[in-house]
Write an enzyme that holds these catalytic residues in place. Sequence first.
Site, mmCIF file in Angstrom:
data_model
loop_
_atom_site.group_PDB
_atom_site.id
_atom_site.type_symbol
_atom_site.label_atom_id
_atom_site.label_comp_id
_atom_site.label_asym_id
_atom_site.label_seq_id
_atom_site.Cartn_x
_atom_site.Cartn_y
_atom_site.Cartn_z
ATOM 1 N N CYS A 73 -8.956 1.138 -3.834
ATOM 2 C CA CYS A 73 -9.103 2.270 -4.751
ATOM 3 C C CYS A 73 -10.483 2.127 -5.394
ATOM 4 O O CYS A 73 -11.333 1.421 -4.847
ATOM 5 C CB CYS A 73 -7.961 2.335 -5.771
ATOM 6 S SG CYS A 73 -7.845 0.943 -6.914
ATOM 7 N N THR A 120 -11.471 0.620 -8.201
ATOM 8 C CA THR A 120 -11.711 -0.747 -8.689
ATOM 9 C C THR A 120 -10.862 -1.806 -7.982
ATOM 10 O O THR A 120 -11.146 -2.995 -8.096
ATOM 11 C CB THR A 120 -11.347 -0.832 -10.185
ATOM 12 O OG1 THR A 120 -9.950 -0.494 -10.320
ATOM 13 C CG2 THR A 120 -12.192 0.109 -11.033
HETATM 14 C C1 RB5 Z 1 -9.332 7.158 -9.259
HETATM 15 O O1 RB5 Z 1 -10.250 7.924 -9.943
HETATM 16 C C2 RB5 Z 1 -9.300 5.735 -9.820
HETATM 17 O O2 RB5 Z 1 -8.702 5.711 -11.057
HETATM 18 C C3 RB5 Z 1 -8.587 4.808 -8.838
HETATM 19 O O3 RB5 Z 1 -9.239 4.845 -7.614
HETATM 20 C C4 RB5 Z 1 -8.509 3.333 -9.192
HETATM 21 O O4 RB5 Z 1 -9.780 2.816 -9.466
HETATM 22 C C5 RB5 Z 1 -7.521 2.938 -10.160
HETATM 23 O O5 RB5 Z 1 -7.356 1.734 -10.463
#
Ligand code: RB5
Length: 153
Positions: free
Chosen positions: A65, A67
């Site tokens: 995702c 992060t």
């Molecule tokens: C999506 O915008 C973001 O919140 C997701 O990819 C992730 O980083 C969540 O932990």
Amino acid sequence: MKVAVGSDHAGFEIKARVLEWLERLGHEPEDFGTHSAESCDYPVFAEAVGHAVARGEAQRGVLICGTGIGMSMAANKVHGIRAAVCHGIEAAELSRRHNDANVLCLGARINTPGEIESIVRHWFDAEFEGGRHARRIARMMAIEEAECATAGR
Ligand code: RB5
């Protein structure tokens, strides 16, 4: 080995490359989605990949995702999953050697593609060391068992 791979929209682009890298390393990756760059909810894919690993349909999982944090939080809700967010190769190696991580979580907005390739390679190369670490993993999994037993009451 069989590897379940999933991402949300933030990890969608790099997921295609992760699938290729895994094949090149001799693994059998399976794509659990998402299948477009359209905004979506990461827990959906964390749950699907977590279930595949927990049920033995895949030996390991990779989730991407923005992060890696949301994916790891969600995947760790699945019984039997030890998901580790790794933003560097040292954490990647240690999450296997010491924590026997069975799901690798990556941050597409944190690391460059080159860094992600290296993290993936190091994570899959590293083996669990067992010994004192096995005792700690058993203790960790006992927490999960106890929590589930309490929730089932
Ligand atoms: C999506 O915008 C973001 O919140 C997701 O990819 C992730 O980083 C969540 O932990």
